[in-house]
Design an enzyme around this catalytic site. Structure first.
Site, PDB file in Angstrom:
ATOM      1  N   GLU A  96      17.749   4.609  -7.039  1.00  0.00           N
ATOM      2  CA  GLU A  96      17.882   3.929  -5.755  1.00  0.00           C
ATOM      3  C   GLU A  96      19.193   4.238  -5.032  1.00  0.00           C
ATOM      4  O   GLU A  96      19.231   4.283  -3.800  1.00  0.00           O
ATOM      5  CB  GLU A  96      17.761   2.403  -5.958  1.00  0.00           C
ATOM      6  CG  GLU A  96      16.383   1.929  -6.416  1.00  0.00           C
ATOM      7  CD  GLU A  96      15.320   2.080  -5.346  1.00  0.00           C
ATOM      8  OE1 GLU A  96      15.676   2.196  -4.158  1.00  0.00           O
ATOM      9  OE2 GLU A  96      14.121   2.097  -5.699  1.00  0.00           O
ATOM     10  N   SER A 373     -28.730  11.673  -3.310  1.00  0.00           N
ATOM     11  CA  SER A 373     -29.631  11.731  -2.154  1.00  0.00           C
ATOM     12  C   SER A 373     -29.304  10.719  -1.064  1.00  0.00           C
ATOM     13  O   SER A 373     -29.886  10.792   0.019  1.00  0.00           O
ATOM     14  CB  SER A 373     -31.080  11.534  -2.613  1.00  0.00           C
ATOM     15  OG  SER A 373     -31.570  12.711  -3.206  1.00  0.00           O
TER      16      SER A 373
END
Length: 846
Positions: A96, A373
């Site tokens: 950080e 399908s």
């Protein structure tokens, strides 16, 4: 001389201007700096450093009733820095703010880098915030990304550094930082993720905590373990590079497994609602810029499209194991479902899985699987009709053929010169879909799919396999539901959303949804597709989706297992009533030979029916209405001819059967009534009506030599010329019995005096009586139908037990076995080749 004086006067002004500018600049800098210090000091409220708001954010359903809350977890023990492991601090510093112990609250190097990236990207994407700035933002400011907020953040950070030591700032930061799932501070996070105190954490665990703050929803080990591990291992690498741990310690820590969640639910969220609430939190940040951390700080009212009747119905049906295919030895069959309002896109319910955990992987929204399908309507039929290449009464090519090396096969090995588009869709036949896609062009299909909200890979998906749902990456139930909304709403595709309004009174924040709709196809195309999909449920592969008292349309789909012949990997149903649209998926997370689905492809349609039946209880169906701009198309006139009929006697076990087959009227929208008689044709007996197939099996209860007659009917039900009266032909049965007798005599002679032998095998490598070999000769893939109008399936097809077959209201046989093309096939348009492929599409019993 005067001229020389004038020149000297002009030269003397420049140094004065430069000096004045620098004096002004210095005064501005010092003035600005002290102004920042003063402003930052004024913005600091010491009380905010002591407590975090505990007021909950409330989530409401579509009727403005509260259904859940987001609040800080109660465990918020403050831990002094002296009781934190040193490598916890090192992990946060490494990832950080590596110059944390050197700067005065603002790292000018990081700020400069962030500004450059922001300019390049044209946004405030890069923060460049130090740990002190993050503390300032988390405690005193909102999370909006603006230059003014960043200025205030910097001024507060500088003031904090003047007032507190580095250890005090780090201590406050680690006790206030948001670490996902409603927890703040490293002690609460240690208890949540590892079930231990923070001072007991090892290197892998401290790195895991340091990985979360950048994006708690993304890097939580409970939510997305793969991404969480990747970031944790990156932080361990940074710690090694910066000298906090050795290379050996890094490797040992990277080898440790991630923690798993012990409690799948969270306080304030009703069990079964987790996937929906998680999607609300995600949409709040993605669409409205309100991050998860702000929601958990409280004060927010979030109104949604949630219908609790729909969600509760899904919860109930997903708990019932009988609604799913059988589980495997090591995995449970997974499932997911999304229900939305097709007219607005408002999502009424989400089931992310059978055992979805809070912040976990959602099979409804995160998953990508092959749609089978269910993809045909949006990839082929809708584009073709919208382009004028087909209509509701088109006849499509159904001949077995080769498309540049790609040879799709129909599930039953039955082919014909043509087939109606209605039957092709209802029975989910493969060849016509591939042929029609080849006619309209794959590029046109990809363009339509993009408008339907499905972005395919322009390279890997540019082939004819997409006609059968063979995709390189797949799609999700949410995407399929969004796409089908165009069929239900006059051609407009509605993008799904959950939040209708989000507000925070104290912040003066309020935003409401603006539904996103795209006109994908014309109203006429949408209406034609609606009618085609209605046939799927009325007499095709989707009869399981029927709901008493409600009109239902939709489409089934499966994908074939690549490991086990005749088994399925994925099973789908996407359909809608006038009230809601739903998409259902089922399958194993990981496919292997022990984890595939067999004979269960109709179950998603059943799930749709059960959920909708319960969700719509007490609702009076309003029925479907034709959209403005559409009309009911009239079928073209057709000439019906008398079929040519043959009747062959055969034997199945101890039963005599007459196999009827006929030719004629190929490609016409024709049904058949079947009669039998003994002496007089005037005394004929109707044994089957409205048969759509061109074969039928009559099981004889007594040895009566009947004659048979088949009478065709056109689309309006008008009778056409009858077939020839066909007497039973016993020649084939006589030949079969003679061959069997000779075979028995031969075997008897061969075994005399030879002792024990292996039983003989036939020319297919099967032993007589082999249970894997069908007794009706259907190994050729040509099924007949018995006198109940039901198919005698070929071997390898995915059929239900005979007791599960039911007659449709019209008496149409349920010939509904079908399967999609695997995704690894990548055929191109038109041409000749040698590759063959047999597909067995979704089989859906009613």
């Amino acid at each position: 001389m005067a001229a020389n004086k004038t020149k000297r006067k002009k030269k003397s002004k420049l140094p004065l201007l430069v000096i004045s500018f620098f004096v002004f600049l210095l005064l501005s800098i010092f003035g600005g700096y002290f102004a920042l210090l003063y402003a930052g000091q004024q913005l600091i409220d010491p009380q905010k450093l002591e407590d975090i708001k505990t007021e909950a954010s409330v989530i409401y359903d579509k009727n403005n009733q509260p259904v859940g809350t987001l609040a800080v977890q109660e465990t918020r023990d403050y831990v002094p820095i002296s009781k934190m492991p040193p490598n916890l601090i090192n992990a946060f510093v490494a990832v950080e703010d590596r110059r944390f112990f050197e700067h005065n609250g603002v790292d000018l190097f990081r700020v400069a880098g962030a500004i450059i990236k922001d300019v390049q990207q044209g946004s405030m994407a890069e923060g460049g915030s130090t740990i002190t700035q993050q503390l300032a933002k988390n405690v005193f400011l909102s999370h909006e990304k603006t230059f003014w907020r960043k200025t205030k953040e910097m001024s507060i950070a500088i003031s904090l550094e003047r007032k507190y030591s580095k250890d005090e700032i780090m201590e406050m930061y680690l006790n206030k930082i948001y670490l996902g799932h409603g927890v703040y501070g490293v002690e609460a996070a240690s208890q949540l993720y590892f079930n231990k105190h923070v001072n007991e954490l090892d290197n892998a665990e401290v790195a895991m905590l340091a990985a979360i703050p950048k994006a708690p929803s993304t890097y939580s080990p409970f939510a997305k373990p793969a991404l969480a591990k990747e970031r944790r291992d990156t932080i361990l690498r940074l710690m090694s590079e910066q000298g906090y741990i050795t290379a050996e310690q890094k490797q040992q820590a990277q080898a440790e497994p991630l923690p798993t969640r012990k409690n799948p639910t969270e306080a304030g969220i009703k069990p079964g609602y987790e996937a929906y609430i998680d999607y609300v939190v995600q949409e709040a940040e993605d669409k409205y810029g309100v991050p998860e951390e702000m929601l958990y700080r409280g004060g927010w009212n979030i109104y949604t499209a949630l219908d609790t009747k729909v969600q509760d119905a899904m919860i109930k049906q997903f708990k019932d194991a009988n609604n799913f295919p059988p589980d495997g030895p090591k995995q449970q069959v997974e499932g997911a479902m999304v229900v939305l309002d097709q007219h607005t896109g408002g999502i009424a319910g989400i089931m992310g899985g059978r055992n979805y955990v809070h912040k976990g992987f959602s099979h409804a929204t995160d998953m990508r699987r092959q749609p089978g399908s269910t993809f045909k309507p949006i990839a082929v039929y809708a584009p073709a009709i919208d382009m004028g290449k087909a209509n509701l009464y088109s006849q499509l090519n159904n001949m077995r053929q080769n498309f540049n090396g790609y040879e799709p096969r129909n599930y039953n090995n039955k082919y014909s010169e043509t087939i109606s588009i209605q039957d092709a869709v209802a029975q989910s036949i493969n060849v016509p879909a591939v042929w029609l896609l080849n006619e309209i062009g794959v590029s046109n299909s990809l363009d339509y799919l993009k408008k339907f909200g499905i972005q395919l890979d322009p390279q890997n998906d540019r082939n004819l396999a997409i006609a059968l749902g063979g995709l390189s990456k797949g799609t999700s139930p949410l995407e399929m539901a969004q796409a089908y909304s165009a069929f239900a709403d006059g051609g407009k595709m509605s993008k799904g959303y959950v939040i209708t309004k989000i507000s925070n009174e104290k912040m003066g924040f309020e935003k409401s949804v603006s539904p996103e709709q795209t006109q994908v196809i014309s109203p006429q195309t949408a209406w034609d597709m609606h009618q085609l999909l209605a046939g799927v449920v009325q007499y095709g592969t989707g009869k399981n989706a029927r709901i008493k008292g409600f009109d239902v349309v939709g489409k089934t789909g499966t994908t074939q297992s690549t490991l086990v012949n005749g088994a399925d990997k994925d099973a789908w149903f996407v359909g809608y009533t006038p009230e809601y649209l739903g998409a259902v998926w089922m399958g194993f997370d990981t496919e292997d030979k022990s984890h595939v689905m067999r004979k269960e492809s109709g179950i998603p349609a059943k799930m749709f029916s059960k959920v909708m039946t319960e969700a719509l209880a007490g609702v009076k169906s309003k029925g479907f209405t034709r959209p403005d701009g559409a009309k009911d198309e009239q079928p073209p006139e057709q000439q019906v001819t008398g079929p040519q009929l043959a009747a062959d006697l055969t034997i199945d076990g101890d039963k005599l059967k007459v196999v009827l087959s006929w030719i004629g009227n190929e490609g016409s929208d024709v049904t058949y009534d079947i009669y039998r008689f003994t002496d007089s044709i005037d005394k004929k007996e109707l044994i089957a009506a409205d048969v759509k197939d061109t074969s039928y099996v009559d099981t004889l209860t007594q040895p009566t030599m009947y004659s048979y007659l088949v009478i065709p009917r056109d689309a309006q039900g008008v009778e056409g010329p009858p077939s020839n009266p066909a007497k039973i032909d016993t020649a084939k049965l006589d030949k079969l019995l003679e061959d069997a007798k000779q075979h028995d005599d031969q075997n008897q002679g061969e075994t005399d005096g030879q002792g024990d032998q292996q039983p003989p095998v036939d020319n297919q490598g099967q032993q007589p009586g082999d249970p894997n070999q069908p007794s009706d000769g259907s190994q050729t893939g040509q099924p007949g139908v018995d006198n109940q109008g039901q198919p005698i399936p070929p071997t390898g097809t995915d059929t239900q037990p005979p007791a599960d077959f039911q007659q449709t209201p019209s008496g149409t046989p349920d010939v509904s076995t079908q399967q999609e093309q695997p995704a690894d096939q990548q055929p191109q348009e038109t041409g000749k080749g040698k590759k063959k492929h047999k597909d067995r599409d979704s089989q859906d019993s009613n």
